[in-house]
Scaffold this motif. Structure first.
Motif, PDB file in Angstrom:
ATOM      1  N   GLY A  33       0.823  -1.213   0.000  1.00  0.00           N
ATOM      2  CA  GLY A  33       0.000   0.000   0.000  1.00  0.00           C
ATOM      3  C   GLY A  33       0.855   1.260   0.000  1.00  0.00           C
ATOM      4  O   GLY A  33       0.570   2.212  -0.736  1.00  0.00           O
ATOM      5  N   LEU A  34       1.909   1.259   0.813  1.00  0.00           N
ATOM      6  CA  LEU A  34       2.806   2.417   0.838  1.00  0.00           C
ATOM      7  C   LEU A  34       3.542   2.580  -0.487  1.00  0.00           C
ATOM      8  O   LEU A  34       3.772   3.702  -0.946  1.00  0.00           O
ATOM      9  N   LEU A  35       3.901   1.464  -1.098  1.00  0.00           N
ATOM     10  CA  LEU A  35       4.582   1.527  -2.386  1.00  0.00           C
ATOM     11  C   LEU A  35       3.676   2.128  -3.456  1.00  0.00           C
ATOM     12  O   LEU A  35       4.112   2.934  -4.283  1.00  0.00           O
ATOM     13  N   SER A  36       2.397   1.767  -3.425  1.00  0.00           N
ATOM     14  CA  SER A  36       1.478   2.346  -4.410  1.00  0.00           C
ATOM     15  C   SER A  36       1.265   3.840  -4.155  1.00  0.00           C
ATOM     16  O   SER A  36       1.182   4.621  -5.109  1.00  0.00           O
ATOM     17  N   HIS A  37       1.213   4.255  -2.899  1.00  0.00           N
ATOM     18  CA  HIS A  37       1.080   5.686  -2.609  1.00  0.00           C
ATOM     19  C   HIS A  37       2.321   6.453  -3.067  1.00  0.00           C
ATOM     20  O   HIS A  37       2.211   7.572  -3.576  1.00  0.00           O
ATOM     21  N   GLY A  38       3.488   5.854  -2.875  1.00  0.00           N
ATOM     22  CA  GLY A  38       4.709   6.485  -3.364  1.00  0.00           C
ATOM     23  C   GLY A  38       4.712   6.617  -4.880  1.00  0.00           C
ATOM     24  O   GLY A  38       5.166   7.627  -5.428  1.00  0.00           O
ATOM     25  N   ALA A  39       4.205   5.588  -5.570  1.00  0.00           N
ATOM     26  CA  ALA A  39       4.131   5.652  -7.029  1.00  0.00           C
ATOM     27  C   ALA A  39       3.149   6.733  -7.485  1.00  0.00           C
ATOM     28  O   ALA A  39       3.390   7.422  -8.482  1.00  0.00           O
ATOM     29  N   HIS A  40       2.056   6.908  -6.764  1.00  0.00           N
ATOM     30  CA  HIS A  40       1.092   7.955  -7.112  1.00  0.00           C
ATOM     31  C   HIS A  40       1.727   9.338  -6.956  1.00  0.00           C
ATOM     32  O   HIS A  40       1.558  10.207  -7.828  1.00  0.00           O
ATOM     33  N   LEU A  41       2.440   9.538  -5.863  1.00  0.00           N
ATOM     34  CA  LEU A  41       3.108  10.825  -5.672  1.00  0.00           C
ATOM     35  C   LEU A  41       4.194  11.040  -6.710  1.00  0.00           C
ATOM     36  O   LEU A  41       4.423  12.170  -7.158  1.00  0.00           O
ATOM     37  N   LEU A  72      -4.842   9.339 -14.484  1.00  0.00           N
ATOM     38  CA  LEU A  72      -4.059   8.115 -14.315  1.00  0.00           C
ATOM     39  C   LEU A  72      -3.911   7.755 -12.834  1.00  0.00           C
ATOM     40  O   LEU A  72      -4.013   6.589 -12.450  1.00  0.00           O
ATOM     41  N   ILE A  73      -3.668   8.749 -12.014  1.00  0.00           N
ATOM     42  CA  ILE A  73      -3.499   8.504 -10.582  1.00  0.00           C
ATOM     43  C   ILE A  73      -4.819   8.058  -9.957  1.00  0.00           C
ATOM     44  O   ILE A  73      -4.844   7.151  -9.118  1.00  0.00           O
ATOM     45  N   LEU A  74      -5.917   8.656 -10.369  1.00  0.00           N
ATOM     46  CA  LEU A  74      -7.217   8.247  -9.840  1.00  0.00           C
ATOM     47  C   LEU A  74      -7.517   6.797 -10.203  1.00  0.00           C
ATOM     48  O   LEU A  74      -7.994   6.018  -9.366  1.00  0.00           O
ATOM     49  N   THR A  75      -7.201   6.410 -11.426  1.00  0.00           N
ATOM     50  CA  THR A  75      -7.392   5.020 -11.840  1.00  0.00           C
ATOM     51  C   THR A  75      -6.483   4.088 -11.047  1.00  0.00           C
ATOM     52  O   THR A  75      -6.904   3.012 -10.614  1.00  0.00           O
ATOM     53  N   ALA A  76      -5.238   4.502 -10.830  1.00  0.00           N
ATOM     54  CA  ALA A  76      -4.302   3.680 -10.066  1.00  0.00           C
ATOM     55  C   ALA A  76      -4.732   3.541  -8.605  1.00  0.00           C
ATOM     56  O   ALA A  76      -4.529   2.491  -7.997  1.00  0.00           O
ATOM     57  N   PHE A  81      -6.664   0.017  -4.434  1.00  0.00           N
ATOM     58  CA  PHE A  81      -7.635  -0.285  -3.380  1.00  0.00           C
ATOM     59  C   PHE A  81      -8.209  -1.681  -3.564  1.00  0.00           C
ATOM     60  O   PHE A  81      -8.346  -2.442  -2.606  1.00  0.00           O
ATOM     61  N   GLY A  82      -8.527  -2.049  -4.802  1.00  0.00           N
ATOM     62  CA  GLY A  82      -9.053  -3.383  -5.067  1.00  0.00           C
ATOM     63  C   GLY A  82      -8.035  -4.471  -4.765  1.00  0.00           C
ATOM     64  O   GLY A  82      -8.360  -5.500  -4.177  1.00  0.00           O
ATOM     65  N   VAL A  83      -6.779  -4.246  -5.162  1.00  0.00           N
ATOM     66  CA  VAL A  83      -5.737  -5.233  -4.904  1.00  0.00           C
ATOM     67  C   VAL A  83      -5.467  -5.357  -3.407  1.00  0.00           C
ATOM     68  O   VAL A  83      -5.299  -6.468  -2.888  1.00  0.00           O
ATOM     69  N   THR A  84      -5.451  -4.238  -2.691  1.00  0.00           N
ATOM     70  CA  THR A  84      -5.219  -4.278  -1.253  1.00  0.00           C
ATOM     71  C   THR A  84      -6.348  -5.001  -0.531  1.00  0.00           C
ATOM     72  O   THR A  84      -6.094  -5.806   0.383  1.00  0.00           O
ATOM     73  N   PHE A  86      -8.229  -7.333  -1.809  1.00  0.00           N
ATOM     74  CA  PHE A  86      -8.067  -8.747  -2.132  1.00  0.00           C
ATOM     75  C   PHE A  86      -6.962  -9.373  -1.280  1.00  0.00           C
ATOM     76  O   PHE A  86      -7.120 -10.485  -0.763  1.00  0.00           O
ATOM     77  N   PHE A  87      -5.832  -8.669  -1.115  1.00  0.00           N
ATOM     78  CA  PHE A  87      -4.744  -9.174  -0.278  1.00  0.00           C
ATOM     79  C   PHE A  87      -5.191  -9.345   1.170  1.00  0.00           C
ATOM     80  O   PHE A  87      -4.808 -10.315   1.829  1.00  0.00           O
ATOM     81  N   LEU A  88      -5.992  -8.407   1.678  1.00  0.00           N
ATOM     82  CA  LEU A  88      -6.458  -8.516   3.060  1.00  0.00           C
ATOM     83  C   LEU A  88      -7.377  -9.712   3.253  1.00  0.00           C
ATOM     84  O   LEU A  88      -7.279 -10.430   4.258  1.00  0.00           O
ATOM     85  N   VAL A  89      -8.265  -9.960   2.307  1.00  0.00           N
ATOM     86  CA  VAL A  89      -9.151 -11.125   2.392  1.00  0.00           C
ATOM     87  C   VAL A  89      -8.341 -12.407   2.285  1.00  0.00           C
ATOM     88  O   VAL A  89      -8.571 -13.370   3.024  1.00  0.00           O
ATOM     89  N   LEU A  90      -7.366 -12.427   1.391  1.00  0.00           N
ATOM     90  CA  LEU A  90      -6.506 -13.595   1.241  1.00  0.00           C
ATOM     91  C   LEU A  90      -5.695 -13.859   2.506  1.00  0.00           C
ATOM     92  O   LEU A  90      -5.562 -15.011   2.940  1.00  0.00           O
ATOM     93  N   ALA A  91      -5.180 -12.815   3.127  1.00  0.00           N
ATOM     94  CA  ALA A  91      -4.423 -12.973   4.370  1.00  0.00           C
ATOM     95  C   ALA A  91      -5.322 -13.447   5.509  1.00  0.00           C
ATOM     96  O   ALA A  91      -4.911 -14.277   6.327  1.00  0.00           O
ATOM     97  N   TYR A  92      -6.544 -12.951   5.558  1.00  0.00           N
ATOM     98  CA  TYR A  92      -7.481 -13.374   6.606  1.00  0.00           C
ATOM     99  C   TYR A  92      -7.818 -14.853   6.463  1.00  0.00           C
ATOM    100  O   TYR A  92      -7.845 -15.591   7.447  1.00  0.00           O
ATOM    101  N   ARG A  93      -8.062 -15.291   5.233  1.00  0.00           N
ATOM    102  CA  ARG A  93      -8.362 -16.712   5.004  1.00  0.00           C
ATOM    103  C   ARG A  93      -7.150 -17.595   5.309  1.00  0.00           C
ATOM    104  O   ARG A  93      -7.279 -18.678   5.860  1.00  0.00           O
ATOM    105  N   ALA A  94      -5.968 -17.116   4.962  1.00  0.00           N
ATOM    106  CA  ALA A  94      -4.751 -17.878   5.264  1.00  0.00           C
ATOM    107  C   ALA A  94      -4.538 -17.966   6.768  1.00  0.00           C
ATOM    108  O   ALA A  94      -4.131 -19.010   7.288  1.00  0.00           O
TER     109      ALA A  94
END
Length: 113
Positions: A33-41, A72-76, A81-84, A86-94
């Motif tokens: 999540g932090l990496l994506s925010h850095g890429a947006h900035l 482009l940033i709004l789309t990213a 958000f969708g990928v994060t 998904f990762f949270l649901v995957l981590a919860y199930r794991a």
């Protein structure tokens, strides 16, 4: 202003890499999540921090701001958000299935730490 943004982007990238190299799955997700925010900035800073009028039809301003980097940033942001989520649901199930969020224990490797 660009110098300040470059420092903030560097701090975000550094902390994201540090978190992504840890063994905890939750820290890895926060790091992405932090990496994506850095890429947006970074995209916003590369496009130029200009002052001007919004690009509206019918107005006669001497300078306009380019709307493409913002779109482009709004789309990213939406995609990250969708990928994060998904990762949270995957981590919860794991965590429910395996009882741990340690990546080494998920693989079956018992660390000697």
């Amino acid at each position: 202003m660009e110098i300040l943004m470059a420092i903030v982007i560097g701090i975000l990238f550094t902390s994201a890499v540090y978190l992504m190299l840890s063994k905890s799955l939750l820290r890895i997700i926060i790091g992405t999540g932090l990496l994506s925010h850095g890429a947006h900035l970074l995209l916003l800073t590369i496009s130029g921090l200009k002052e001007g009028a919004p690009p509206l039809l019918g107005e006669h301003a001497p300078s306009y701001v380019d709307p493409l980097p913002q779109a482009l940033i709004l789309t990213a942001i939406v995609i990250s958000f969708g990928v994060t989520s998904f990762f949270l649901v995957l981590a919860y199930r794991a965590y429910q299935e395996l009882g741990t969020d340690n990546v080494d224990q998920m693989r079956g490797n018992e660390g000697n730490d």
